[in-house]
Design a protein around this motif. Structure first.
Motif, PDB file in Angstrom:
ATOM      1  N   PHE B 225     -14.099   9.982   8.216  1.00 34.64           N
ATOM      2  CA  PHE B 225     -14.011   8.674   8.865  1.00 34.64           C
ATOM      3  C   PHE B 225     -15.416   8.133   9.073  1.00 34.64           C
ATOM      4  N   ALA B 226     -15.560   6.830   8.894  1.00 37.27           N
ATOM      5  CA  ALA B 226     -16.834   6.169   9.198  1.00 37.27           C
ATOM      6  C   ALA B 226     -16.558   4.727   9.597  1.00 37.27           C
ATOM      7  N   LYS B 227     -17.264   4.278  10.578  1.00 36.50           N
ATOM      8  CA  LYS B 227     -17.185   2.859  10.909  1.00 36.50           C
ATOM      9  C   LYS B 227     -17.784   2.054   9.755  1.00 36.50           C
ATOM     10  N   GLY B 228     -17.392   0.826   9.673  1.00 32.07           N
ATOM     11  CA  GLY B 228     -17.888  -0.012   8.600  1.00 32.07           C
ATOM     12  C   GLY B 228     -19.351  -0.379   8.783  1.00 32.07           C
ATOM     13  N   ASP B 229     -20.003  -0.673   7.675  1.00 32.28           N
ATOM     14  CA  ASP B 229     -21.384  -1.137   7.753  1.00 32.28           C
ATOM     15  C   ASP B 229     -21.436  -2.404   8.600  1.00 32.28           C
ATOM     16  N   SER B 230     -22.552  -2.573   9.274  1.00 28.24           N
ATOM     17  CA  SER B 230     -22.658  -3.735  10.155  1.00 28.24           C
ATOM     18  C   SER B 230     -23.984  -4.445   9.964  1.00 28.24           C
ATOM     19  N   LEU B 231     -23.952  -5.725  10.215  1.00 29.84           N
ATOM     20  CA  LEU B 231     -25.153  -6.565  10.194  1.00 29.84           C
ATOM     21  C   LEU B 231     -25.229  -7.289  11.521  1.00 29.84           C
ATOM     22  N   GLU B 232     -26.346  -7.117  12.186  1.00 30.81           N
ATOM     23  CA  GLU B 232     -26.562  -7.823  13.444  1.00 30.81           C
ATOM     24  C   GLU B 232     -27.750  -8.756  13.279  1.00 30.81           C
ATOM     25  N   VAL B 233     -27.526 -10.006  13.567  1.00 33.06           N
ATOM     26  CA  VAL B 233     -28.612 -10.982  13.521  1.00 33.06           C
ATOM     27  C   VAL B 233     -28.958 -11.372  14.954  1.00 33.06           C
ATOM     28  N   ARG B 234     -30.222 -11.660  15.149  1.00 35.26           N
ATOM     29  CA  ARG B 234     -30.678 -11.897  16.511  1.00 35.26           C
ATOM     30  C   ARG B 234     -31.754 -12.971  16.519  1.00 35.26           C
ATOM     31  N   GLY B 235     -31.657 -13.841  17.472  1.00 30.23           N
ATOM     32  CA  GLY B 235     -32.699 -14.821  17.705  1.00 30.23           C
ATOM     33  C   GLY B 235     -33.296 -14.606  19.079  1.00 30.23           C
ATOM     34  N   THR B 236     -34.603 -14.776  19.170  1.00 32.87           N
ATOM     35  CA  THR B 236     -35.272 -14.548  20.451  1.00 32.87           C
ATOM     36  C   THR B 236     -36.223 -15.679  20.782  1.00 32.87           C
ATOM     37  N   TRP B 237     -36.422 -15.838  22.023  1.00 31.79           N
ATOM     38  CA  TRP B 237     -37.438 -16.765  22.523  1.00 31.79           C
ATOM     39  C   TRP B 237     -38.242 -16.040  23.581  1.00 31.79           C
ATOM     40  N   LEU B 238     -39.533 -16.250  23.548  1.00 38.73           N
ATOM     41  CA  LEU B 238     -40.423 -15.579  24.482  1.00 38.73           C
ATOM     42  C   LEU B 238     -41.463 -16.564  24.989  1.00 38.73           C
ATOM     43  N   GLN B 239     -41.684 -16.518  26.265  1.00 37.95           N
ATOM     44  CA  GLN B 239     -42.754 -17.340  26.834  1.00 37.95           C
ATOM     45  C   GLN B 239     -43.669 -16.463  27.670  1.00 37.95           C
ATOM     46  N   LEU B 240     -44.940 -16.582  27.377  1.00 38.85           N
ATOM     47  CA  LEU B 240     -45.945 -15.886  28.180  1.00 38.85           C
ATOM     48  C   LEU B 240     -46.444 -16.831  29.261  1.00 38.85           C
ATOM     49  N   HIS B 241     -46.570 -16.308  30.429  1.00 36.61           N
ATOM     50  CA  HIS B 241     -47.063 -17.116  31.540  1.00 36.61           C
ATOM     51  C   HIS B 241     -48.252 -16.379  32.136  1.00 36.61           C
ATOM     52  N   GLY B 242     -49.433 -16.750  31.659  1.00 39.91           N
ATOM     53  CA  GLY B 242     -50.624 -16.047  32.105  1.00 39.91           C
ATOM     54  C   GLY B 242     -50.651 -14.634  31.556  1.00 39.91           C
ATOM     55  N   MET B 243     -51.395 -13.806  32.199  1.00 43.96           N
ATOM     56  CA  MET B 243     -51.543 -12.433  31.728  1.00 43.96           C
ATOM     57  C   MET B 243     -50.530 -11.488  32.340  1.00 43.96           C
ATOM     58  N   TYR B 244     -49.825 -11.939  33.330  1.00 40.22           N
ATOM     59  CA  TYR B 244     -49.008 -10.990  34.082  1.00 40.22           C
ATOM     60  C   TYR B 244     -47.501 -11.231  33.991  1.00 40.22           C
ATOM     61  N   TRP B 245     -47.112 -12.378  33.530  1.00 42.64           N
ATOM     62  CA  TRP B 245     -45.683 -12.670  33.501  1.00 42.64           C
ATOM     63  C   TRP B 245     -45.252 -13.101  32.099  1.00 42.64           C
TER      64      TRP B 245
END
Lengths: 185, 324
Positions: B225-245
């Motif tokens: 038995f094996a689960k089917g092959d899978s494809l996961e797509v992902r989008g990300t957003w990142l914001q830097l706020h100064g050096m600490y956040w």
């Protein structure tokens, strides 16, 4: 309450005979296959899934299956379900309905293709989740109550989703399986 | 802190040669890092060690038709302690990552006493290559190469170190099942672009293949038995706020093919799963220590997923130590 549905059409006159009689005894003969549609139309427990490779489904939420009237606590009045290869037939009473992950009880009134009750058969029940490829950590307990009546307990479905309860029946010279669908939420 | 560092280093050595199965995103250099990934070594870092505690309470399930059901017969909940990190053995663009989950799971059913168990989950290792590096100046800086993004390619393995279902204790009612029981390989591609010095957008994809495992065939024998092959797509957003956040969000969608048993596709076993999340990272001590708080949500609408046994909100808190 036992709300029972059935996915597989009884393939021949056995269904006609048994459904029309509403009895567990006294049926005889095998009708031609061409009668199956007539049987399906007339029998309250038959469905439109003629020939479909679908296991008997006792779940209440299958949209294309008509609800079947059931009499609580009386398995002998419930619709007849053929085994996967048509070797046996049985009436099932599942409690509670809809099924739950644990503690469910399945009663089975086992018959041969003539409708004669089959006491003393070897019955084994196995939960199986096809999509995940695993069973249950607990082994169901099957009790032969006599007179063709069997009670299956110690059922545990460890995950939500579509499960099968595979009820394997063997008698001298014959064996087959009932595959019953449990939709666990 | 010194003691923690030593422990971290030991764990890193233990997990050497491994790679995090879940793909990671390139991180800001020596600054607040991407909060949506775990254990990824930043461009100017030599190594990183991280631990994360996560909790998820499941409230629903998706059947094979995409219908969402509220869980009525059980009330499961999980907590996972994830330990892992990464290391650049040559201080170059290649890094090795590893992660090991320790899982606590509780399963409660109406007719049974609540069961809980703790166990090791499936460990993951990965090898990751940063093929391109973003200068992180943004596309308006007017500098050569300012359009180059981060491009990361990775290959990972998930190992069946957790307890599979067939090995579960009957009295634990599935609470002690912490793994898939099968090997899995994953190929990953990630692209991340800083459009300004503070804002980055990324896309990525993971392709996973699970190898066969032996399961009972229902007739007293075994089958593959094996689960089917899978494809996961992902989008990300990142914001830097100064050096600490920094803070960010992601959305992912997983598409899995039908499972196979004995070489035959299992009907109605294909998987779909949409998920969104957000997180915020705080650098505690530049550049060494940082912590991330994250939340993730599963869909609740119809057709938001298929064949996903458990859905529900999750929250996680991680602590990370970077080594330059």
């Amino acid at each position: 309450m036992g709300l029972v549905r059935m996915h597989r059409v009884w393939t021949a006159a056995t269904l006609l005979t048994l459904a029309a009689c509403g009895s567990t005894q006294g049926s005889s003969g095998v009708a031609p296959a061409k009668d199956a549609q007539t049987i399906q139309d007339s029998a309250p427990d038959a469905t439109s899934n003629a020939g479909a490779d679908v296991a008997p489904d006792l779940a209440p939420d299958v949209p294309d299956q008509p609800d079947v009237p059931a009499v609580a606590n009386d398995v002998s009045t419930l619709p007849i379900v053929p085994s996967d290869n048509g070797t046996f037939a049985a009436r099932f009473l599942r409690t509670p309905e809809p099924p739950t992950p644990s503690g469910d009880v399945l009663e089975m009134l086992l018959m041969d293709t003539t409708g004669a009750l089959l006491p003393g058969a070897t019955v084994k029940a196995t939960p199986w989740m096809p999509a995940m490829g695993h069973g249950s950590p607990k082994t169901p307990v099957v009790v032969d109550d006599g007179g063709g009546h069997y009670t299956i307990t110690n059922l545990l479905f460890t995950m939500p989703g579509k499960w099968q309860l595979r009820v394997d029946v063997s008698t001298p010279g014959a064996q087959d399986r009932f595959t019953i669908i449990y939709a666990i939420q | 802190m010194t003691r923690i560092s030593l422990i971290s280093l030991r764990l890193l050595v233990l997990l050497l040669g491994a790679l995090l199965g879940r793909a990671a995103l390139a991180q800001a250099c020596c600054s607040a890092s991407n909060p949506t990934e775990f254990g990824v070594v930043g461009p100017c870092q030599h190594a990183a060690i991280a631990t994360q505690i996560g909790y998820q309470s499941y409230s629903g399930t998706y059947d094979e038709t995409g219908k969402n059901h509220k869980l009525t017969g059980m009330s499961p909940q999980d907590a996972t302690l994830l330990i892992g990190g990464g290391w650049r053995p040559l201080r170059g663009p290649v890094q090795i990552q590893a992660a090991l989950p320790l899982r606590w799971q509780q399963r409660a059913y109406p007719t049974m006493a609540s069961q809980s168990a703790v166990g090791v989950g499936d460990a993951a290792v990965a090898l990751r290559w940063t093929a391109l590096e973003d200068k992180m100046t943004g596309v308006l800086a007017g500098e050569p190469g300012m359009y180059l993004p981060f491009l990361d390619l990775a290959a990972g393995v998930k190992m069946p170190t957790g307890r599979a279902t067939e090995d579960g204790n009957p009295d634990k009612a599935g609470a002690d099942v912490t793994g898939d029981g099968a090997w899995q390989v994953t190929a990953t591609v990630r692209v991340l672009k800083y459009v300004t010095r503070q804002h980055a957008f990324g896309i990525g994809a993971d392709y996973s293949h699970q190898f066969d495992r032996s399961v009972p065939d229902g007739n007293g024998g075994k089958s593959k038995f094996a689960k089917g092959d899978s494809l996961e797509v992902r989008g990300t957003w990142l914001q830097l706020h100064g050096m600490y956040w920094s803070w960010g969000a992601f959305a992912s969608y997983l598409m899995g093919a039908d499972a196979h048993q004995a070489g035959v596709a299992v009907p109605d076993s294909a998987v779909r799963h949409f998920r969104v999340g957000a997180s915020v990272t705080r650098v505690l001590s530049l550049p060494a220590w940082e912590t991330t708080l994250g939340v993730a949500l599963d869909p609740w609408w119809q057709d938001g997923a298929r064949n996903v046994p458990y859905v529900g909100p999750s929250v996680s808190l991680s602590l990370r130590r970077n080594f330059l």
